[in-house]
Structures are given as C-alpha cells and as structure tokens.
Design an enzyme around this catalytic site. Structure first.
Site: not given
Length: 118
Positions: A16, A89
């Site tokens: 979005r 990560r």
C-alpha cells in the site's frame, strides 16, 4: 502463526505504501526487502515446526520450548533488520540457523535415546 500473520501484514502495508499491486514482487527496494524477508521466514517455518515437534516429544519440552522462543525472537529480528537493510538480516540469520541446528541435535538425540536405548 502470529509471526507469519505479522510478516504478511507488513508486506500488505508495504504494498500500500509503495503502490505495488499483487502479483508484482518488484518495485521500491524497501518493499522488495520486506517481501523477501516474509518469504524467507515462511520457507523456514515448516522446518522449524517439524524440528520443534520432534525435539519436544522425544527430547525435552522445556529445553525445546526455550529454543523455539529464541528462534522466533531471532526471526523477528531478522525480519525487522532485513526490512531496513540487506545487511541487517545477517546477525539474526546466523543466530536462527544456529538454533535450527540445535533443534536438529535435540531431535536426533531424543530419537536415538527413544529407539536405541529403552
């Protein structure tokens, strides 16, 4: 399951925010990292659940539960770090991989003890 739902919702929010409609998986780099982090966590979840189940039944529930909680924490940190930068990560990735190997060891030890030493 709550972790997987959280990760999926983060992908929806990123879609979005950057106006990327399904089935597209490319676009803004932050969306791509969020999408990959969610996919990576989903790919490892069946392995984690299987090892958790076997180690919990055949080794020890308390030790297995502690390893499982640590694994979930490292995967959350992995997801959060990957969403910011690809380098973010790495630490949690190594920690979660190490915990999976610990669960493999616990599961194997429990299975061997159960089936070889009555």
């Amino acid at each position: 399951v709550l972790f997987l739902a959280y990760f999926a919702m983060q992908v929806i929010y990123a879609r979005r925010k950057y106006k990327i409609s399904p089935p597209e998986t490319t676009g803004h780099p932050e969306f791509e990292r969020t999408f990959r982090a969610q996919a990576n966590c989903s790919e490892y979840f069946p392995i984690f659940i299987s090892l958790l189940w076997v180690a919990g039944i055949f080794f020890h529930q308390g030790v297995t539960a502690a390893c499982g909680l640590l694994y979930l924490y490292t995967r959350l940190k992995y997801f959060q770090g990957y969403a910011v930068t690809a380098q973010g990560r790495l630490g949690p990735l190594y920690a979660s991989a190490w915990l999976l190997w610990v669960l493999v060891g616990l599961a194997l030890a429990g299975l061997l003890a159960h089936f070889l030493w009555p």
